[in-house]
Design a protein around this motif. Sequence first.
Motif, PDB file in Angstrom:
ATOM      1  N   UNK A   1     -13.441   6.100  -2.260  1.00  0.00           N
ATOM      2  CA  UNK A   1     -13.744   4.904  -3.022  1.00  0.00           C
ATOM      3  C   UNK A   1     -13.532   3.686  -2.124  1.00  0.00           C
ATOM      4  N   UNK A   2     -14.583   2.955  -1.882  1.00  0.00           N
ATOM      5  CA  UNK A   2     -14.505   1.763  -1.051  1.00  0.00           C
ATOM      6  C   UNK A   2     -14.426   0.533  -1.947  1.00  0.00           C
ATOM      7  N   UNK A   3     -13.395  -0.273  -1.723  1.00  0.00           N
ATOM      8  CA  UNK A   3     -13.218  -1.488  -2.519  1.00  0.00           C
ATOM      9  C   UNK A   3     -13.880  -2.671  -1.828  1.00  0.00           C
ATOM     10  N   UNK A   4     -14.353  -3.603  -2.622  1.00  0.00           N
ATOM     11  CA  UNK A   4     -14.948  -4.828  -2.100  1.00  0.00           C
ATOM     12  C   UNK A   4     -13.841  -5.774  -1.644  1.00  0.00           C
ATOM     13  N   UNK A   5     -14.154  -6.571  -0.642  1.00  0.00           N
ATOM     14  CA  UNK A   5     -13.212  -7.600  -0.185  1.00  0.00           C
ATOM     15  C   UNK A   5     -13.064  -8.666  -1.269  1.00  0.00           C
TER      16      UNK A   5
ATOM     17  N   UNK B   1       2.074   3.003  -6.807  1.00  0.00           N
ATOM     18  CA  UNK B   1       0.688   2.925  -7.249  1.00  0.00           C
ATOM     19  C   UNK B   1       0.611   2.480  -8.715  1.00  0.00           C
ATOM     20  N   UNK B   2       1.459   3.031  -9.566  1.00  0.00           N
ATOM     21  CA  UNK B   2       1.470   2.634 -10.981  1.00  0.00           C
ATOM     22  C   UNK B   2       1.792   1.152 -11.133  1.00  0.00           C
ATOM     23  N   UNK B   3       2.761   0.682 -10.360  1.00  0.00           N
ATOM     24  CA  UNK B   3       3.129  -0.743 -10.406  1.00  0.00           C
ATOM     25  C   UNK B   3       1.958  -1.620  -9.961  1.00  0.00           C
ATOM     26  N   UNK B   4       1.288  -1.204  -8.905  1.00  0.00           N
ATOM     27  CA  UNK B   4       0.154  -1.980  -8.391  1.00  0.00           C
ATOM     28  C   UNK B   4      -1.030  -1.956  -9.353  1.00  0.00           C
ATOM     29  N   UNK B   5      -1.246  -0.839 -10.030  1.00  0.00           N
ATOM     30  CA  UNK B   5      -2.313  -0.760 -11.031  1.00  0.00           C
ATOM     31  C   UNK B   5      -2.006  -1.685 -12.214  1.00  0.00           C
TER      32      UNK B   5
ATOM     33  N   UNK C   1      -3.170   5.038   2.041  1.00  0.00           N
ATOM     34  CA  UNK C   1      -4.032   6.072   1.444  1.00  0.00           C
ATOM     35  C   UNK C   1      -3.650   6.336  -0.006  1.00  0.00           C
ATOM     36  N   UNK C   2      -2.357   6.287  -0.306  1.00  0.00           N
ATOM     37  CA  UNK C   2      -1.897   6.576  -1.667  1.00  0.00           C
ATOM     38  C   UNK C   2      -2.198   5.443  -2.650  1.00  0.00           C
ATOM     39  N   UNK C   3      -2.409   4.240  -2.130  1.00  0.00           N
ATOM     40  CA  UNK C   3      -2.689   3.087  -3.001  1.00  0.00           C
ATOM     41  C   UNK C   3      -4.102   2.554  -2.768  1.00  0.00           C
ATOM     42  N   UNK C   4      -4.963   3.393  -2.210  1.00  0.00           N
ATOM     43  CA  UNK C   4      -6.292   2.956  -1.768  1.00  0.00           C
ATOM     44  C   UNK C   4      -7.167   2.372  -2.863  1.00  0.00           C
ATOM     45  N   UNK C   5      -6.919   2.769  -4.119  1.00  0.00           N
ATOM     46  CA  UNK C   5      -7.773   2.278  -5.197  1.00  0.00           C
ATOM     47  C   UNK C   5      -7.154   1.110  -5.959  1.00  0.00           C
TER      48      UNK C   5
END
Length: 146
Positions: free
Chosen positions: A1-5, A52-56, A89-93
């Motif tokens: 999954x590639x995220x936009x800048x 990752x949960x915190x960042x989401x 890698x673990x927070x890539x999305x």
Amino acid sequence: MKLEKVFEVKDRALYKIGGDAVNTDGMAKSVAWSQVEPEAEAYDEAFLAALREELKALEDAGKFVYIDALFDKEGDAASFTAAMKHCARRIKDCVSVAGFSIPQALAKDGFAEGSPAADYIAELSQKHGQYVFFCKDAPEGLVNLQ
């Protein structure tokens, strides 16, 4: 999954793409090397899942942070870089992550090709082209942290 800048760097400051300057005060989310990799080549996947949960949750709230990568244990730059690459890698999305800081332990040798800081940027940028990089006394192209 590639995220936009979402962000870009202009004159060593952070800007929303096509928009206004962003104040970086309070944007740091500290992540220590010892949290990511408590033992050599043994990553703490439970810590990374919780991060990752915190960042989401921040993403859901429309907030952004940069990962303030802390070089807090004995080891070399290559091992630190590998640990932070694993973290990325673990927070890539996680859209909430604007990028990563460059610790002074890496930046002290400058940013020339082949330097620890340049290698760190190259490794984290490979699959995360949306990231910007933050550093005290940053050279052009990086966000300068006061």
